[in-house]
Design an enzyme around this catalytic site. Structure first.
Site, PDB file in Angstrom:
ATOM      1  N   SER A  12       0.803  -1.224   0.000  1.00 55.71           N
ATOM      2  CA  SER A  12       0.000   0.000   0.000  1.00 55.71           C
ATOM      3  C   SER A  12       0.840   1.280   0.000  1.00 55.71           C
ATOM      4  O   SER A  12       1.628   1.509  -0.901  1.00 55.71           O
ATOM      5  CB  SER A  12      -0.937  -0.069   1.203  1.00 55.71           C
ATOM      6  N   PRO A  16      -3.387   0.986  20.025  1.00 61.56           N
ATOM      7  CA  PRO A  16      -2.187   0.401  19.432  1.00 61.56           C
ATOM      8  C   PRO A  16      -2.394   0.288  17.931  1.00 61.56           C
ATOM      9  O   PRO A  16      -3.497  -0.036  17.482  1.00 61.56           O
ATOM     10  CB  PRO A  16      -2.139  -0.989  20.072  1.00 61.56           C
TER      11      PRO A  16
HETATM   12  C1  16G Z   1      -4.559  -0.605   7.221  1.00 64.58           C
HETATM   13  C2  16G Z   1      -6.032  -0.688   6.944  1.00 64.58           C
HETATM   14  C3  16G Z   1      -6.673   0.673   7.054  1.00 64.58           C
HETATM   15  C4  16G Z   1      -6.383   1.277   8.410  1.00 64.58           C
HETATM   16  C5  16G Z   1      -4.918   1.251   8.710  1.00 64.58           C
HETATM   17  C6  16G Z   1      -4.715   1.593  10.172  1.00 64.58           C
HETATM   18  C7  16G Z   1      -7.084  -2.222   5.388  1.00 64.58           C
HETATM   19  C8  16G Z   1      -7.148  -2.687   3.972  1.00 64.58           C
HETATM   20  N1  16G Z   1      -6.243  -1.212   5.609  1.00 64.58           N
HETATM   21  O1  16G Z   1      -3.912   0.173   6.267  1.00 64.58           O
HETATM   22  O2  16G Z   1      -8.042   0.500   6.892  1.00 64.58           O
HETATM   23  O3  16G Z   1      -6.817   2.601   8.464  1.00 64.58           O
HETATM   24  O4  16G Z   1      -4.412  -0.059   8.507  1.00 64.58           O
HETATM   25  O5  16G Z   1      -3.393   1.421  10.507  1.00 64.58           O
HETATM   26  O6  16G Z   1      -7.754  -2.736   6.264  1.00 64.58           O
HETATM   27  P1  16G Z   1      -2.916   1.403  12.010  1.00 64.58           P
HETATM   28  O7  16G Z   1      -3.629   0.272  12.706  1.00 64.58           O
HETATM   29  O8  16G Z   1      -1.465   1.237  11.907  1.00 64.58           O
HETATM   30  O9  16G Z   1      -3.306   2.729  12.601  1.00 64.58           O
HETATM   31 MG    MG Z   2      -3.653   1.194   0.068  1.00 65.24          MG
END
Ligand code: 16G
Ligand code: MG
Length: 548
Positions: A67, A503
């Protein structure tokens, strides 16, 4: 077992698990430095095959991408038959498979999974594969397909090569609906979106060109193909950061995540007067818009919340105009949604708003509870879902006036324009362009719907982030015990204060989000909270700088 174990033994010997690494199927699958992932790619093959067998041979997708993360990273996620994220009850098995040391361990987790989920191993399995432009992609696809081949003659697969993440989700759904959702090819995807877009903008004056920051990723060539199909007379786009040859440029100082987190223009995007800009992320499943304010020349961001508000407003108006007032339209957000956006949706649009945990899968499932469910994360990932009742109502409705007929036609085209499997930067871009075209709005006119409350995100590296557990859609801490009370105490001191600590599911950090009535108070609250977490949870590295 209906496959030859010795073939698995031989094939897996090429892909030993690296020592001293523990893999976890996290929020969005496995994500790590790409050269650590071949063994995981091999084991994901096992999971995809078992999932397909369990689903009676329906097609399962595997997408390789990291991503918005840097070029050296990569990742794998499994796509379920309707084009959605993998059933969460399978995630622990994915994790265990990824950590299996050798063929014997792989076979024993397989056997456990087979028995836990009562899988008939004689069923066929079909897997489709897509990857973004990362240099480690081809080697990971090789590891995955080596596994699929080793699993025997009941298993077939098709490698679609380089795709955006949402394109792979689309293809999975098309195959499993036998074409009812669309043709299961990249070309079928372009045709579906382009046709719907042309229908929706027909008869309206076109907008000025749109600058699209493609994050130097897969979005660049794919958006070019889509734009060609739509035709320049209908959509004028200028692609920047479209260099996919220089691998290290991927997401580097550009793309949706950069723009959202830095709250600034990306490389090669100036923000000329009246220039309309937007940015995709590295696998084109996120989108944010931005521009330079005409009066104060400041950077202005239109993030996922703004897109959500725009889409919800448009859809509510259309359903009313079409006489479909029985359909319940609702919006799903996460705790990161700006407080002003929630107030706008509830108070101005009078819509129900649900708040769920971070991660696309949570939003998607909640949105399915509405007839028309709009969901977006503030980071720009989101889409609109039309359930069975909505699509039935749309196909049966008889217009009683030309205005109703027009609204119905537009809603029907919207169902095709919007990718209903997952958030899709291309389909979201087209959706925004349709709405702005209908209203003949500039980005600043769109932005006037509401003013974001100042907000700040702070990362804290702690001794053990698994010591943090949350409840109430991530808005409150349950553990470490007592910390939430301290957070509440601090928040209460700030006008319009709102904050939470959770987290991360993708990085080894704890995130602190804060909002307050003005920038100064917001920053102070965010950094004070960051410091509090740092002190109480064994912070590592730099302590979040106390503001002023
Ligand atoms: C991932 C998730 C996204 C979320 C992000 C949060 C998918 C496809 N992507 O990129 O939705 O906003 O994680 O990241 O589910 P974090 O848990 O590191 O804050
Ligand atoms: Mg993406």
């Amino acid at each position: 077992m209906s496959f030859d174990l010795s073939a698995l033994v031989t094939a897996s010997a090429q892909y030993p698990k690296p020592p001293n690494v523990t893999f976890t199927y996290g929020t969005a699958g496995f994500r790590l430095q790409g050269d650590l992932l071949p063994s995981v790619a091999f084991r994901v093959g096992v999971l995809a095959v078992l999932r397909s067998k369990k689903m009676d041979g329906r097609t399962i997708g595997v997408m390789l991408t990291a991503s918005h993360n840097p070029a050296r990273d990569n990742g794998l996620k499994v796509v379920d038959p309707r084009g959605e994220m993998l059933d969460t009850t399978w995630e622990p098995f994915a994790t265990r498979l990824a950590n299996a040391n050798d063929a014997t361990e792989i076979a024993s987790v397989m056997e456990e999974l087979r028995s836990a989920k009562t899988i008939d191993m004689s069923k066929p399995a079909h897997v489709v594969i897509g990857r973004d432009t990362r240099p480690t992609g081809p080697a990971l696809v090789k590891a995955l397909t080596d596994c699929l081949t080793a699993l025997g003659s009941t298993v077939t697969y098709q490698d679609y090569g380089v795709l955006t993440t949402p394109q792979l989700h689309y293809i999975v759904r098309c195959i499993n609906t036998h074409g009812a959702y669309g043709e299961p090819t990249e070309d079928g995807y372009y045709t579906k979106l382009a046709t719907a877009f042309r229908t929706l903008v027909s008869g309206h004056r076109r907008l000025s060109p749109l600058t699209v920051d493609c994050a130097n990723g897969v979005g660049a060539p794919k958006l070019r193909a889509l734009a060609e199909r739509i035709g320049e007379a209908n959509l004028a786009v200028e692609l920047v950061n479209d260099n996919i040859e220089a691998a290290d440029q991927l997401n580097y100082q550009c793309g949706a995540d950069f723009v959202k987190t830095q709250q600034n223009f990306s490389a090669n995007v100036e923000g000329r007067p009246l220039e309309r800009c937007c940015a995709l992320d590295g696998d084109a499943d996120r989108l944010v818009y931005f521009y330079r304010d005409e009066t104060d020349h400041a950077f202005k961001l239109l993030d996922g919340d703004k897109i959500s508000g725009l889409a919800a407003m448009f859809i509510t108006d259309l359903t009313r105009a079409a006489g479909l007032t029985d359909l319940n339209v609702g919006v799903v957000q996460t705790a990161y949604a700006n407080g002003s956006s929630t107030a706008y949706l509830k108070e101005v649009l009078q819509l129900p708003v649900a708040c769920v945990c971070t991660g696309v899968k949570h939003l998607h499932h909640e949105a399915e509870k509405f007839d028309i469910g709009v969901y977006f994360e503030a980071n720009g990932h989101g889409t609109v879902l039309f359930n069975h009742a909505a699509t039935q109502a749309l196909s049966k409705a008889q217009a009683r006036s030309p205005a109703q007929a027009e609204a119905l036609d537009q809603l029907r085209a919207l169902v095709d324009l919007v990718n209903q499997t997952v958030g899709d930067a291309f389909s979201d871009l087209l959706l925004v362009e349709v709405i702005l075209t209908h209203r003949q709005w500039s980005l600043s006119q769109w932005d006037h719907a509401y003013t974001d409350l100042p907000n700040r995100l702070v990362k804290v590296v702690v001794a053990d982030r698994t010591a943090f557990r949350t409840t109430n859609a991530d808005t409150q801490l349950v553990e470490p015990a007592g910390l939430q009370d301290k957070v509440n105490e601090l928040v209460a001191k700030y006008r319009g204060g709102r904050a939470f600590v959770r987290p991360s599911g993708t990085e080894d950090v704890v995130r602190v989000y804060a909002e307050a009535a003005n920038r100064h108070e917001c920053d102070q609250l965010a950094f004070k909270l960051g410091g509090l977490v740092f002190d109480l949870a064994g912070g590592k590295g730099e302590r979040p700088a106390e503001f002023l």
